[in-house]
Design a protein around this motif. Structure first.
Motif, PDB file in Angstrom:
ATOM      1  N   ARG A  30     -10.506  -6.633   4.026  1.00  0.00           N
ATOM      2  CA  ARG A  30      -9.046  -7.025   3.927  1.00  0.00           C
ATOM      3  C   ARG A  30      -8.168  -5.894   4.412  1.00  0.00           C
ATOM      4  NH1 ARG A  30     -11.346  -7.204  -0.694  1.00  0.00           N
ATOM      5  NH2 ARG A  30     -11.177  -9.623  -0.853  1.00  0.00           N
ATOM      6  N   THR A  31      -7.398  -5.653   4.915  1.00  0.00           N
ATOM      7  CA  THR A  31      -6.209  -4.328   5.475  1.00  0.00           C
ATOM      8  C   THR A  31      -5.558  -4.134   4.190  1.00  0.00           C
ATOM      9  OG1 THR A  31      -6.422  -5.101   7.250  1.00  0.00           O
ATOM     10  CG2 THR A  31      -4.674  -3.465   6.777  1.00  0.00           C
ATOM     11  N   VAL A  32      -5.254  -3.118   3.322  1.00  0.00           N
ATOM     12  CA  VAL A  32      -4.258  -3.297   2.160  1.00  0.00           C
ATOM     13  C   VAL A  32      -3.721  -1.213   2.641  1.00  0.00           C
ATOM     14  CG1 VAL A  32      -5.581  -3.980   0.465  1.00  0.00           C
ATOM     15  CG2 VAL A  32      -6.588  -1.334   0.694  1.00  0.00           C
ATOM     16  N   VAL A  33      -2.788  -1.536   1.467  1.00  0.00           N
ATOM     17  CA  VAL A  33      -1.450   0.258   2.603  1.00  0.00           C
ATOM     18  C   VAL A  33      -1.841   1.112   1.250  1.00  0.00           C
ATOM     19  CG1 VAL A  33       0.854   0.899   2.517  1.00  0.00           C
ATOM     20  CG2 VAL A  33       0.133  -1.592   3.182  1.00  0.00           C
ATOM     21  N   PHE A  34      -2.158   2.062   2.124  1.00  0.00           N
ATOM     22  CA  PHE A  34      -2.249   3.891   0.855  1.00  0.00           C
ATOM     23  C   PHE A  34      -1.241   3.664   0.129  1.00  0.00           C
ATOM     24  CE2 PHE A  34      -2.220   8.505   1.111  1.00  0.00           C
ATOM     25  CZ  PHE A  34      -2.791   8.231  -0.292  1.00  0.00           C
ATOM     26  N   ARG A  35      -1.010   4.138  -1.309  1.00  0.00           N
ATOM     27  CA  ARG A  35      -0.526   4.098  -1.991  1.00  0.00           C
ATOM     28  C   ARG A  35      -0.213   5.678  -2.090  1.00  0.00           C
ATOM     29  NH1 ARG A  35       3.897   0.394  -0.309  1.00  0.00           N
ATOM     30  NH2 ARG A  35       2.966  -1.804  -0.904  1.00  0.00           N
ATOM     31  N   GLY A  36      -1.019   6.197  -2.067  1.00  0.00           N
ATOM     32  CA  GLY A  36      -1.420   7.553  -2.395  1.00  0.00           C
ATOM     33  C   GLY A  36      -1.941   8.151  -3.155  1.00  0.00           C
ATOM     34  N   PHE A  37      -2.408   9.016  -3.934  1.00  0.00           N
ATOM     35  CA  PHE A  37      -3.626   9.497  -4.428  1.00  0.00           C
ATOM     36  C   PHE A  37      -2.861   9.567  -5.911  1.00  0.00           C
ATOM     37  CE2 PHE A  37      -4.899  11.858  -0.930  1.00  0.00           C
ATOM     38  CZ  PHE A  37      -5.825  11.466  -1.187  1.00  0.00           C
ATOM     39  N   HIS A  38      -3.502   8.792  -7.284  1.00  0.00           N
ATOM     40  CA  HIS A  38      -3.200   8.788  -8.286  1.00  0.00           C
ATOM     41  C   HIS A  38      -3.288  10.220  -9.237  1.00  0.00           C
ATOM     42  CE1 HIS A  38      -3.112   6.120 -11.923  1.00  0.00           C
ATOM     43  NE2 HIS A  38      -4.051   6.458 -12.379  1.00  0.00           N
ATOM     44  N   GLU A  39      -1.867  10.336  -9.769  1.00  0.00           N
ATOM     45  CA  GLU A  39      -1.514  11.652 -10.239  1.00  0.00           C
ATOM     46  C   GLU A  39      -1.612  12.607  -9.943  1.00  0.00           C
ATOM     47  OE1 GLU A  39       0.750  10.846 -13.833  1.00  0.00           O
ATOM     48  OE2 GLU A  39       0.780   9.510 -11.857  1.00  0.00           O
ATOM     49  N   GLY A  40      -2.089  13.287  -8.556  1.00  0.00           N
ATOM     50  CA  GLY A  40      -2.449  13.921  -8.591  1.00  0.00           C
ATOM     51  C   GLY A  40      -3.870  14.121  -7.996  1.00  0.00           C
ATOM     52  N   SER A  41      -5.159  13.238  -8.228  1.00  0.00           N
ATOM     53  CA  SER A  41      -6.594  13.535  -8.536  1.00  0.00           C
ATOM     54  C   SER A  41      -6.969  13.130  -7.293  1.00  0.00           C
ATOM     55  CB  SER A  41      -6.389  12.335  -9.897  1.00  0.00           C
ATOM     56  OG  SER A  41      -6.157  10.616  -8.763  1.00  0.00           O
ATOM     57  N   GLN A  42      -8.379  12.866  -7.099  1.00  0.00           N
ATOM     58  CA  GLN A  42      -9.067  13.006  -5.752  1.00  0.00           C
ATOM     59  C   GLN A  42      -8.486  11.217  -6.015  1.00  0.00           C
ATOM     60  OE1 GLN A  42     -13.190  13.983  -6.907  1.00  0.00           O
ATOM     61  NE2 GLN A  42     -12.970  12.091  -8.228  1.00  0.00           N
ATOM     62  N   LYS A  43      -8.251  10.134  -6.856  1.00  0.00           N
ATOM     63  CA  LYS A  43      -8.922   9.106  -6.958  1.00  0.00           C
ATOM     64  C   LYS A  43      -7.464   7.861  -6.563  1.00  0.00           C
ATOM     65  CE  LYS A  43      -9.870   8.440 -11.509  1.00  0.00           C
ATOM     66  NZ  LYS A  43      -9.891   8.779 -13.194  1.00  0.00           N
ATOM     67  N   ILE A  44      -7.206   7.328  -5.258  1.00  0.00           N
ATOM     68  CA  ILE A  44      -6.571   6.210  -4.108  1.00  0.00           C
ATOM     69  C   ILE A  44      -6.196   5.115  -4.858  1.00  0.00           C
ATOM     70  CG2 ILE A  44      -6.723   5.349  -2.483  1.00  0.00           C
ATOM     71  CD1 ILE A  44      -8.923   7.177  -1.098  1.00  0.00           C
ATOM     72  N   GLU A  45      -4.858   5.493  -5.349  1.00  0.00           N
ATOM     73  CA  GLU A  45      -3.862   3.944  -5.127  1.00  0.00           C
ATOM     74  C   GLU A  45      -3.972   2.192  -4.483  1.00  0.00           C
ATOM     75  OE1 GLU A  45      -0.733   5.238  -7.319  1.00  0.00           O
ATOM     76  OE2 GLU A  45      -0.982   5.781  -8.626  1.00  0.00           O
ATOM     77  N   ILE A  46      -3.835   1.675  -5.022  1.00  0.00           N
ATOM     78  CA  ILE A  46      -3.697   0.349  -3.763  1.00  0.00           C
ATOM     79  C   ILE A  46      -3.058  -0.543  -4.807  1.00  0.00           C
ATOM     80  CG2 ILE A  46      -5.009  -1.967  -2.558  1.00  0.00           C
ATOM     81  CD1 ILE A  46      -6.854   0.046  -3.078  1.00  0.00           C
ATOM     82  N   TYR A  47      -1.964  -1.124  -4.315  1.00  0.00           N
ATOM     83  CA  TYR A  47      -1.078  -1.926  -5.206  1.00  0.00           C
ATOM     84  C   TYR A  47      -0.982  -3.468  -4.433  1.00  0.00           C
ATOM     85  CZ  TYR A  47       2.126   1.449  -5.686  1.00  0.00           C
ATOM     86  OH  TYR A  47       2.853   3.117  -6.496  1.00  0.00           O
ATOM     87  N   THR A  48      -1.236  -4.813  -4.951  1.00  0.00           N
ATOM     88  CA  THR A  48      -1.717  -5.510  -4.922  1.00  0.00           C
ATOM     89  C   THR A  48      -1.437  -6.690  -6.084  1.00  0.00           C
ATOM     90  OG1 THR A  48      -3.950  -7.465  -3.950  1.00  0.00           O
ATOM     91  CG2 THR A  48      -4.281  -6.186  -6.238  1.00  0.00           C
ATOM     92  N   ASP A  49      -1.667  -8.138  -5.736  1.00  0.00           N
ATOM     93  CA  ASP A  49      -1.559  -9.015  -6.681  1.00  0.00           C
ATOM     94  C   ASP A  49      -2.512  -9.602  -7.646  1.00  0.00           C
ATOM     95  OD1 ASP A  49      -1.106 -12.124  -7.035  1.00  0.00           O
ATOM     96  OD2 ASP A  49       1.107 -12.185  -6.098  1.00  0.00           O
ATOM     97  N   SER A  50      -2.305  -9.771  -8.582  1.00  0.00           N
ATOM     98  CA  SER A  50      -3.503 -10.324  -9.830  1.00  0.00           C
ATOM     99  C   SER A  50      -3.854 -11.526  -9.742  1.00  0.00           C
ATOM    100  CB  SER A  50      -2.728 -10.311 -11.233  1.00  0.00           C
ATOM    101  OG  SER A  50      -1.291 -11.080 -11.584  1.00  0.00           O
ATOM    102  N   ARG A  51      -3.107 -12.319  -9.032  1.00  0.00           N
ATOM    103  CA  ARG A  51      -3.585 -13.861  -8.101  1.00  0.00           C
ATOM    104  C   ARG A  51      -4.746 -13.719  -6.793  1.00  0.00           C
ATOM    105  NH1 ARG A  51       2.257 -16.343  -7.909  1.00  0.00           N
ATOM    106  NH2 ARG A  51       2.170 -14.550  -7.264  1.00  0.00           N
ATOM    107  N   SER A  52      -4.875 -13.207  -6.090  1.00  0.00           N
ATOM    108  CA  SER A  52      -5.239 -12.775  -4.748  1.00  0.00           C
ATOM    109  C   SER A  52      -6.856 -12.657  -5.264  1.00  0.00           C
ATOM    110  CB  SER A  52      -5.061 -11.169  -4.797  1.00  0.00           C
ATOM    111  OG  SER A  52      -5.654 -10.118  -4.927  1.00  0.00           O
ATOM    112  N   HIS A  53      -7.793 -12.624  -3.787  1.00  0.00           N
ATOM    113  CA  HIS A  53      -9.349 -13.341  -4.381  1.00  0.00           C
ATOM    114  C   HIS A  53      -9.942 -11.430  -4.668  1.00  0.00           C
ATOM    115  CE1 HIS A  53      -8.982 -17.101  -3.579  1.00  0.00           C
ATOM    116  NE2 HIS A  53      -8.953 -16.874  -2.160  1.00  0.00           N
ATOM    117  N   LYS A  54      -9.194 -10.510  -3.987  1.00  0.00           N
ATOM    118  CA  LYS A  54      -9.988  -9.571  -4.247  1.00  0.00           C
ATOM    119  C   LYS A  54      -9.975  -9.226  -5.967  1.00  0.00           C
ATOM    120  CE  LYS A  54      -6.468  -6.914  -1.725  1.00  0.00           C
ATOM    121  NZ  LYS A  54      -5.484  -7.808  -2.294  1.00  0.00           N
ATOM    122  N   VAL A  55      -8.987  -9.122  -6.597  1.00  0.00           N
ATOM    123  CA  VAL A  55      -9.111  -9.189  -7.750  1.00  0.00           C
ATOM    124  C   VAL A  55     -10.101  -9.786  -8.740  1.00  0.00           C
ATOM    125  CG1 VAL A  55      -7.827  -9.403 -10.092  1.00  0.00           C
ATOM    126  CG2 VAL A  55      -6.319  -8.248  -8.541  1.00  0.00           C
TER     127      VAL A  55
END
Length: 199
Positions: A43-68
């Motif tokens: 699925r397509t998601v939105v890039f929300r930035g790097f987590h606390e300046g690290s190399q980790k990538i943040e994504i926001y989602t609904d906890s009821r979604s299939h991806k969870v």
């Protein structure tokens, strides 16, 4: 092959994001997980930035979604990001941590709250709707949602944090392909093995 530190692929990604910033689609990428049926789910998601300046990538989602549901069974995923102006592709895979309302770590809950307030009010409203991916029932559709700008995260808001283990970078204009892998002998050292391969 060479071993380096400090996420050598990250500057390539930041350059691509900056160069393609005039294109709205540059902030979107595809996230693939292993579905509950053992088949790939994408699925397509939105890039929300790097987590606390690290190399980790943040994504926001609904906890009821299939991806969870997918990530609860198999916490690994891969994103694919293509930048149309510069003809660059990034395939980034790794373990994905879910930070939801049930997380017991106060620090992580604080990061979740910070992510919530980083979203626009319109984006936050999406988490008040009916269960995503379920059959549409008119009687269950709320006529109006109410959310105050100062209200904290609702239970359905979930922060996903992808910790990259491998980055496959392809530059079609330069006919160049490089794979960056976390050093398996010392994964906590943030050392990366860099290998140029055939496109």
């Amino acid at each position: 092959m060479a071993t380096v530190t400090n996420s050598p692929w990250k500057h390539l990604l930041l350059d691509a994001l900056q160069t393609n910033a005039h294109l709205k689609q540059s902030s979107f990428f595809q996230l693939a997980t292993v579905g509950c049926n053992g088949k790939p789910a994408n699925r397509t998601v939105v890039f929300r930035g790097f987590h606390e300046g690290s190399q980790k990538i943040e994504i926001y989602t609904d906890s009821r979604s299939h991806k969870v549901d997918d990530l609860k069974r198999c916490p690994y995923g891969e994103i694919c990001w293509y930048f149309t102006d510069t003809w660059e592709q990034f395939r980034i895979n790794g373990k994905i941590e879910m930070i939801d309302s049930f997380n017991a770590d106060p620090l992580k809950l604080h990061l979740r709250e910070k992510a919530w307030f980083a979203s626009s009010l319109k984006s936050r409203m999406q988490y008040l709707g009916c269960d995503p991916g379920r059959p549409y029932i008119v009687s269950e559709t709320p006529n109006s949602y109410r959310l105050e700008p100062t209200d904290g995260p609702v239970d359905t808001f979930c922060l996903l944090v992808l910790d990259p283990e491998q980055v496959d970078y392809l530059n079609l204009k330069g006919n160049e392909r490089v794979v960056f892998r976390v050093n398996p002998d010392n994964p906590e050292s943030h050392e990366w093995i860099v290998e140029k391969i055939n496109p």
